[in-house]
Design a protein around this motif. Sequence first.
Motif, PDB file in Angstrom:
ATOM      1  N   LYS A 105      44.583 -22.066   9.836  1.00  0.00           N
ATOM      2  CA  LYS A 105      45.322 -21.583  11.007  1.00  0.00           C
ATOM      3  C   LYS A 105      44.605 -20.383  11.624  1.00  0.00           C
ATOM      4  CE  LYS A 105      49.997 -23.158   9.885  1.00  0.00           C
ATOM      5  NZ  LYS A 105      51.410 -22.733   9.643  1.00  0.00           N
ATOM      6  N   GLY A 153      43.249 -20.483  15.287  1.00  0.00           N
ATOM      7  CA  GLY A 153      43.788 -19.474  16.182  1.00  0.00           C
ATOM      8  C   GLY A 153      42.699 -18.624  16.797  1.00  0.00           C
ATOM      9  N   SER A 154      41.743 -18.190  15.989  1.00  0.00           N
ATOM     10  CA  SER A 154      40.644 -17.380  16.503  1.00  0.00           C
ATOM     11  C   SER A 154      39.768 -18.191  17.450  1.00  0.00           C
ATOM     12  CB  SER A 154      39.811 -16.834  15.343  1.00  0.00           C
ATOM     13  OG  SER A 154      38.808 -15.960  15.807  1.00  0.00           O
ATOM     14  N   LEU A 170      41.508 -18.370  20.779  1.00  0.00           N
ATOM     15  CA  LEU A 170      41.424 -17.061  21.433  1.00  0.00           C
ATOM     16  C   LEU A 170      40.027 -16.826  22.002  1.00  0.00           C
ATOM     17  CD1 LEU A 170      43.502 -14.907  18.944  1.00  0.00           C
ATOM     18  CD2 LEU A 170      44.030 -15.274  21.359  1.00  0.00           C
ATOM     19  N   ALA A 208      46.746 -12.286  15.995  1.00  0.00           N
ATOM     20  CA  ALA A 208      46.407 -12.876  17.290  1.00  0.00           C
ATOM     21  C   ALA A 208      46.112 -11.799  18.322  1.00  0.00           C
ATOM     22  CB  ALA A 208      47.548 -13.777  17.765  1.00  0.00           C
ATOM     23  N   ARG A 247      51.713 -14.116  11.593  1.00  0.00           N
ATOM     24  CA  ARG A 247      51.480 -15.539  11.820  1.00  0.00           C
ATOM     25  C   ARG A 247      50.621 -15.758  13.066  1.00  0.00           C
ATOM     26  NH1 ARG A 247      57.371 -18.443  10.697  1.00  0.00           N
ATOM     27  NH2 ARG A 247      57.579 -17.758   8.504  1.00  0.00           N
ATOM     28  N   TRP A 248      49.949 -16.898  13.070  1.00  0.00           N
ATOM     29  CA  TRP A 248      49.137 -17.295  14.211  1.00  0.00           C
ATOM     30  C   TRP A 248      49.943 -18.253  15.078  1.00  0.00           C
ATOM     31  CZ3 TRP A 248      44.221 -15.515  15.291  1.00  0.00           C
ATOM     32  CH2 TRP A 248      43.604 -14.772  14.283  1.00  0.00           C
ATOM     33  N   LEU A 290      49.823 -20.878  16.956  1.00  0.00           N
ATOM     34  CA  LEU A 290      48.872 -21.909  17.370  1.00  0.00           C
ATOM     35  C   LEU A 290      49.383 -22.728  18.552  1.00  0.00           C
ATOM     36  CD1 LEU A 290      47.459 -23.262  13.984  1.00  0.00           C
ATOM     37  CD2 LEU A 290      46.483 -21.579  15.546  1.00  0.00           C
ATOM     38  N   LEU A 324      48.992 -20.684  21.717  1.00  0.00           N
ATOM     39  CA  LEU A 324      47.581 -20.531  22.079  1.00  0.00           C
ATOM     40  C   LEU A 324      47.005 -21.830  22.625  1.00  0.00           C
ATOM     41  CD1 LEU A 324      46.303 -18.399  19.062  1.00  0.00           C
ATOM     42  CD2 LEU A 324      46.736 -17.623  21.407  1.00  0.00           C
TER      43      LEU A 324
END
Length: 303
Positions: free
Chosen positions: A46, A50-51, A54, A129, A275-276, A278, A281
């Motif tokens: 995740k 997520g990264s 971003l 995030a 948390r991310w 996702l 995003l």
Amino acid sequence: MTRTTWVLAVSLLVALIAPLAWGMVEWLRSRRHAPQAASTTTWQWKAVLGSMLLYVLAFNLTFFVQELFLVVPKALTPGLQPTLYHNNHGWEGEHPLAALFQGTGALATFVVGLLCLWAARRGAGRTPARRMALVWMAYCGLLMALPQVVIGALSGASDVGMAMDYLGLSLPAKTLAAGIALAAIPWVALSLRPPVLEVAEDVSSSATPATGAKRIFMLVTLPALLAVVAILPFRVPREWLEVVLLPVLVTVPGIAWMQAGAWRAKEAMPSVRGRWPLAGLLLATLALLVVFQWILRPGIAFH
């Protein structure tokens, strides 16, 4: 060797050879001094995804800022009628200031990058995030601008090169500017290392060379490399060299230095957890793609 050959050779040294060599030395040193040490960092896909999302958002938003600030000064100049596209801009008419305004895009991304770097270094972004959003905006803003200075020193037909010629910079001045820009690339990358290392994927994370290197790989290196492919749909249609080259030039040198410097992670303790988002995003990324391909791609005229 000619001036161009020297600049290209130093660029290759800074962008690839030096960080790869340093990373190898640090890896061998870590194994020699602590051969039994193991990373306690657990893989969190995740965090990788997520990264990556971003980075895609940061890269394309930064590129939009660049093109917008290439267009706006021209729109305010009598005799120039610019048009903004998703991967470029153009204009009709003539004015002596048009060449100078070819440098305002890189200047804008540089300023945005510096502000985000300042915020990230001061501890802004108290969730993973938000922290990585700042890191990636700083990264893309600065590392999208700095290589353009090097290119501008070599080519008067490039955006920054046109601005340099308008300002009447001599060849030694251009070479000096290119040298400063190249020296700034590792400084930017290493300055972003501590804010990233503060991002923890679990409560058991600690600060050791092994965990630092793995955390940088998970939050920076792998996401950025995956993002290069995800960025391509935002940039087509255009010549494939233009589609692929910019993401590679922005991505590779910085992450090479960050990964190389990750083995010296003792000064950064993980403190940013959460948390991310996702789903959010992914929706934001798809929405930006729609804006790029359905709104900006036909062109927005600033007449």
